[in-house]
Write a protein that holds these residues in place. Structure first.
Motif, PDB file in Angstrom:
ATOM      1  N   GLY A  92       0.842  -1.032   0.130  1.00 62.04           N
ATOM      2  CA  GLY A  92       0.011   0.224  -0.141  1.00 62.04           C
ATOM      3  C   GLY A  92       0.949   1.328   0.133  1.00 62.04           C
ATOM      4  O   GLY A  92       0.554   2.280  -0.719  1.00 62.04           O
ATOM      5  N   LEU A  93       1.846   1.384   0.828  1.00 59.36           N
ATOM      6  CA  LEU A  93       2.732   2.392   0.775  1.00 59.36           C
ATOM      7  C   LEU A  93       3.297   2.478  -0.518  1.00 59.36           C
ATOM      8  O   LEU A  93       3.662   3.818  -1.040  1.00 59.36           O
ATOM      9  N   ASP A  94       3.735   1.546  -1.397  1.00 64.24           N
ATOM     10  CA  ASP A  94       4.573   1.831  -2.554  1.00 64.24           C
ATOM     11  C   ASP A  94       3.612   2.029  -3.536  1.00 64.24           C
ATOM     12  O   ASP A  94       3.699   2.824  -4.645  1.00 64.24           O
ATOM     13  N   ALA A  95       2.189   2.047  -3.198  1.00 62.18           N
ATOM     14  CA  ALA A  95       1.190   2.261  -4.296  1.00 62.18           C
ATOM     15  C   ALA A  95       0.931   3.618  -4.157  1.00 62.18           C
ATOM     16  O   ALA A  95       0.631   4.603  -5.184  1.00 62.18           O
TER      17      ALA A  95
ATOM     18  N   ASP B 183       4.402   7.680 -13.238  1.00 57.12           N
ATOM     19  CA  ASP B 183       5.257   6.505 -13.120  1.00 57.12           C
ATOM     20  C   ASP B 183       5.181   5.777 -12.209  1.00 57.12           C
ATOM     21  O   ASP B 183       5.457   4.517 -12.102  1.00 57.12           O
ATOM     22  N   PHE B 184       4.610   6.017 -10.879  1.00 51.75           N
ATOM     23  CA  PHE B 184       4.819   5.440  -9.584  1.00 51.75           C
ATOM     24  C   PHE B 184       3.517   5.173  -8.742  1.00 51.75           C
ATOM     25  O   PHE B 184       3.379   4.279  -7.963  1.00 51.75           O
ATOM     26  N   VAL B 185       2.594   5.850  -9.245  1.00 50.35           N
ATOM     27  CA  VAL B 185       1.212   5.577  -8.732  1.00 50.35           C
ATOM     28  C   VAL B 185      -0.059   5.250  -9.565  1.00 50.35           C
ATOM     29  O   VAL B 185      -0.440   5.865 -10.530  1.00 50.35           O
ATOM     30  N   PRO B 186      -0.461   4.034  -9.186  1.00 46.00           N
ATOM     31  CA  PRO B 186      -1.753   3.563  -9.850  1.00 46.00           C
ATOM     32  C   PRO B 186      -2.780   4.614 -10.083  1.00 46.00           C
ATOM     33  O   PRO B 186      -3.223   5.297  -8.946  1.00 46.00           O
ATOM     34  N   PRO B 187      -3.462   4.942 -11.442  1.00 46.41           N
ATOM     35  CA  PRO B 187      -4.685   6.039 -11.208  1.00 46.41           C
ATOM     36  C   PRO B 187      -5.516   5.925 -10.484  1.00 46.41           C
ATOM     37  O   PRO B 187      -6.017   6.889  -9.831  1.00 46.41           O
ATOM     38  N   PRO B 188      -5.997   4.712 -10.048  1.00 42.96           N
ATOM     39  CA  PRO B 188      -7.242   4.799  -9.126  1.00 42.96           C
ATOM     40  C   PRO B 188      -6.803   5.442  -7.580  1.00 42.96           C
ATOM     41  O   PRO B 188      -7.719   5.732  -6.815  1.00 42.96           O
ATOM     42  N   TRP B 189      -5.686   5.411  -7.346  1.00 44.39           N
ATOM     43  CA  TRP B 189      -4.996   5.941  -6.031  1.00 44.39           C
ATOM     44  C   TRP B 189      -4.681   7.212  -6.108  1.00 44.39           C
ATOM     45  O   TRP B 189      -4.593   7.890  -5.008  1.00 44.39           O
ATOM     46  N   TRP B 190      -4.726   7.879  -7.092  1.00 41.83           N
ATOM     47  CA  TRP B 190      -4.343   9.448  -7.449  1.00 41.83           C
ATOM     48  C   TRP B 190      -5.150  10.348  -6.392  1.00 41.83           C
ATOM     49  O   TRP B 190      -4.566  11.000  -5.892  1.00 41.83           O
ATOM     50  N   PRO B 191      -6.500  10.207  -6.143  1.00 40.72           N
ATOM     51  CA  PRO B 191      -7.207  11.099  -5.215  1.00 40.72           C
ATOM     52  C   PRO B 191      -6.760  10.893  -3.864  1.00 40.72           C
ATOM     53  O   PRO B 191      -6.992  11.959  -3.159  1.00 40.72           O
TER      54      PRO B 191
ATOM     55  N   PHE C  47      -3.545  10.402  -3.187  1.00 48.08           N
ATOM     56  CA  PHE C  47      -1.942  10.571  -2.939  1.00 48.08           C
ATOM     57  C   PHE C  47      -1.662  11.630  -2.036  1.00 48.08           C
ATOM     58  O   PHE C  47      -1.062  11.213  -0.926  1.00 48.08           O
ATOM     59  N   LEU C  48      -2.157  12.728  -2.039  1.00 52.47           N
ATOM     60  CA  LEU C  48      -1.699  13.900  -1.019  1.00 52.47           C
ATOM     61  C   LEU C  48      -2.177  13.533   0.388  1.00 52.47           C
ATOM     62  O   LEU C  48      -1.398  13.841   1.423  1.00 52.47           O
ATOM     63  N   PHE C  49      -3.118  12.766   0.583  1.00 54.20           N
ATOM     64  CA  PHE C  49      -3.570  12.280   2.208  1.00 54.20           C
ATOM     65  C   PHE C  49      -2.580  11.396   2.420  1.00 54.20           C
ATOM     66  O   PHE C  49      -2.321  11.663   3.759  1.00 54.20           O
TER      67      PHE C  49
END
Length: 735
Positions: A285-288, A419-427, A429-431
């Motif tokens: 999860g952290l890597d994502a 490059d490093f974060v799957p698109p579903p996780w983008w929202p 990311f900052l949190f």
């Protein structure tokens, strides 16, 4: 019984705990290194000398500070007598002593003896005041933490105790380490910041860590490549985590009158510290979310720059406290000549030094200075305005010196995410990526009883939460580079990850000592929750269970990977020696330790003769090597294909300078090799045609050698399993 005077010279209880636990972590990493090299050439001398230098760096600043305090008193802040400043001075001083080794000889034994005596003094005092069970639990926890850190740094391909042997057996090693060793060797031999792959062209890079490690290698008496394998983890990793604890202690001691007597770091403190370091979510999860728990230790420049930046920040705060002690306002304080010197010279110098350690830390430190200068209205006073302008100028000049032009790749929106974060996780990311910033912010707002935006605005206007403003600002600034430009290899992480350690240290400073609650007490009028059990407590219990599970899982993962990799290279050497073994099971480690079989496997490995011949060149004294240059003709296919990982031809040139400690001439890769635009390769001229016989003549090689001040060229070829060496004298025009 330990005399009270002795205890006072051993530092305060909190710093004693810091030194002892960091020293145990250092010793544990050293022990793991020795275990992982059982069966190979494994002298204990370099290991013990590395450990003794680490203990000196940990213990000496504490004893020196307590001696100064006894001499001058501690009635008001003195930045030049603070633990953070003395720790930085100790680090820099040992680097300068190491630099002088070729001139005055090696006096490391004095430092090592002082380190052992001072650490023993602190350890005995600490054991006396802690008691049996508490000290045993601390020691056990530090050993476990040391094993985890060893697993992280040696569980990756970048650096491991068998890096040299892996290169000999398979050639499947990461080029980053060769690049770092080459740069360190060039700084050590020629005192030039370059990789030495084709002469001594300056390479714009943050080479401060390479310089420091090369000088420490001088003190220990080992080559730079071995320093990265052994000494970097043993010395720098405890320094990294120790400085986080040191900053927390320093910040807490500034508020000592607001809390309990600071005699003992609390269990809550250490629990939160482990959570920050290891991670409270599973690694997947952290890597994502682009939160890489291993990168803090595979980047040697980051591992040394973060603690240096944190200590620098503590020194600046201590200096400001000294100014504000009478006026309660930095903007209205009276500046003496020492204060002016600090403001005009030492702060800009600190920015410069951070730039040579890590560009990201310099950029964030500069941003912090500008932000605080604006928020505290310091620019209204000429000395502060002058300091900001000087810092701006040196920031720009340093950036030009340490930044590779190849890294200035222009606007690339959302590059890090793509490059490093799957698109579903983008929202999210900052949190998640900035989680510790938000945790600290929420904690501080709770302590200030801020419940709505109106109260928040009032607190900002009154400057009651400058610390929250600063950490949020730095966190958001740190994310920006990865969202707007391309930084090769995911190195934008080194801008955004800094907030974890700064926010973590600031959070730890509020919960540092026994008796401090993590959260304010629950009101007796609050709703009882579910079944009479407070809802918040129930939710906290569930999150705690999940976090503990993740911490245990994360802590075990890297040591297991480290052991599997160690077993894998042993199995390969056994197979090469004619003893087929292929299980990959960790428990087979005990059956793969025969020195004779491992030595036979190494001798029969493809890169053995070449690697040992190149490494042997470092036995030549440094003043002699400075007058030498290395040449390997392009016709030597063995050398130019010794790295076995895909697309490694661009980095083959690093092998010679990294192993031999000598700069190459005419050492660029062959025509047709797709050269990397990073690693400073662009500082050298690429080949435009195949190497011609005239270019390999003695006269031609001497012309190249004389351009770098060399008077001898060592020409080497490696046909099959043999070594052909020819020395070419270039003195007085003779060839």
């Amino acid at each position: 019984m330990v005399d009270a005077g002795v205890r006072r010279f051993a530092g305060s209880p909190d710093t004693r705990t810091l030194v002892v636990l960091a020293g145990i972590v250092s010793a544990t990493i050293a022990a793991v290194y020795w275990v992982l090299r059982i069966g190979f050439d494994n002298p204990t001398g370099p290991i013990l000398e590395t450990l003794e230098l680490a203990l000196f760096l940990l213990a000496f600043p504490v004893v020196l500070r307590t001696a100064l305090i006894r001499a001058i008193g501690d009635r008001e802040p003195r930045w030049w007598a603070s633990h953070p400043f003395l720790w930085l001075v100790t680090i820099g001083s040992t680097g300068l002593i190491g630099r002088a080794v070729p001139i005055i000889g090696n006096s490391a034994v004095i430092l090592e003896l002082v380190g052992l005596v001072f650490f023993t003094l602190i350890l005995v005092t600490w054991l006396y005041e802690q008691g049996l069970w508490r000290s045993l639990s601390y020691i056990a926890g530090s050993i476990a933490f040391g094993v985890w850190t060893a697993g992280v740094v040696w569980g990756r391909i970048y650096k491991n105790p068998l890096y040299f042997e892996t290169f000999i057996a398979t050639g499947k090693v990461h080029h980053d380490t060769l690049n770092l060793a080459a740069t360190g060797n060039m700084l050590r031999t020629y005192h030039v910041a370059t990789t030495g792959i084709d002469g001594l062209n300056y390479v714009p890079y943050h080479w401060g860590s390479a310089w420091l490690f090369a000088q420490w290698a001088n003190l220990i008496g080992i080559d730079v490549l071995k320093f990265y394998q052994l000494s970097f983890p043993v010395i720098v990793i405890p320094f990294f985590f120790g400085c986080i604890v040191a900053l927390a202690i320093f910040l807490r001691n500034r508020r000592r009158d607001e809390g309990s007597d600071p005699t003992r770091l609390s269990g809550t403190f250490w629990a939160v510290f482990i959570a920050i370091a290891v991670g409270i979510a599973p690694i997947a999860g952290l890597d994502a979310m682009g939160v890489w728990t291993s990168n803090i230790m595979i980047s040697e420049s980051y591992t040394i720059a973060v603690p240096a930046a944190l200590l620098f920040a503590a020194v600046v705060v201590n200096w400001a406290d000294g100014l504000s002690v009478k006026t309660n306002s930095l903007a209205e304080s009276k500046l003496g000549w020492i204060d002016m010197l600090f403001l005009i010279a030492l702060i800009p110098a600190g920015i410069v030094l951070l730039g040579y350690l890590k560009i990201s830390l310099m950029a964030l430190a500069f941003a912090a200075i500008v932000y605080l200068g604006w928020r505290l209205r310091l620019y209204r006073r000429i000395p502060f305005l002058a300091a900001i302008l000087i810092t701006t100028v040196v920031f720009y000049l340093t950036y030009k010196q340490v930044s590779l032009p190849a890294h200035r790749e222009g606007f690339v929106p959302l590059d890090y995410l793509s490059d490093f974060v799957p698109p579903p996780w983008w929202p999210f990311f900052l949190f998640v990526h900035l989680a510790w910033t938000w945790i600290y912010t929420i904690y501080r707002l709770r302590r200030e009883n801020i419940h709505d935006l109106g109260e928040l605005g009032t607190a900002v206007k009154e400057r009651r939460i400058i610390d929250v403003e600063l950490i949020v600002t730095l966190a958001l600034i740190g994310v920006v580079p990865g969202l707007i430009i391309h930084i090769d290899g995911g190195s934008a992480f080194y801008f955004s990850d800094v907030q974890r350690w700064l926010a973590g240290a600031m959070l730890l400073s509020w919960i540092a000592f026994a008796g401090t609650r993590l959260w304010p007490a629950r009101s007796p009028d609050a709703h009882p929750g579910i079944g009479g059990w407070p809802t918040r407590r129930l939710l906290t219990a569930l999150l705690f269970i999940a976090a503990v599970g993740s911490i245990i899982s994360n802590a075990v993962r890297w040591p297991l990977i480290m052991l599997r990799q160690n077993v894998a290279i042993r199995e390969q050497l056994y197979q090469i020696a004619g003893y087929p073994v292929s299980t990959g099971r960790i428990r087979n480690f005990v059956n793969l330790r025969d020195p004779a079989i491992l030595a036979t496997g190494l001798r029969k490995s493809p890169n053995y003769a070449m690697a040992t011949a190149l490494a042997l060149l470092q036995a030549t004294p440094s003043p002699v090597r400075r007058r030498e240059a290395l040449f390997v003709p392009q016709s030597d296919n063995h050398y130019w294909t010794s790295l076995a990982r895909p697309a490694e031809c661009s980095f083959q040139s690093f092998v010679g300078p990294a192993l031999a400690g000598i700069a190459m001439v005419d050492g660029m890769p062959a025509v047709g090799c797709k050269l990397s635009k990073y690693y400073g390769i662009g500082s050298f001229s690429p080949r435009v045609a195949s190497q011609q016989p005239a270019e390999t003549s003695d006269a031609a090689l001497c012309v190249r050698a004389k351009a770098i001040g060399a008077t001898r060229v060592i020409s080497m070829r490696f046909p099959g399993d043999s070594v052909v060496r020819r020395d070419i004298s270039c003195k007085s025009g003779a060839t």
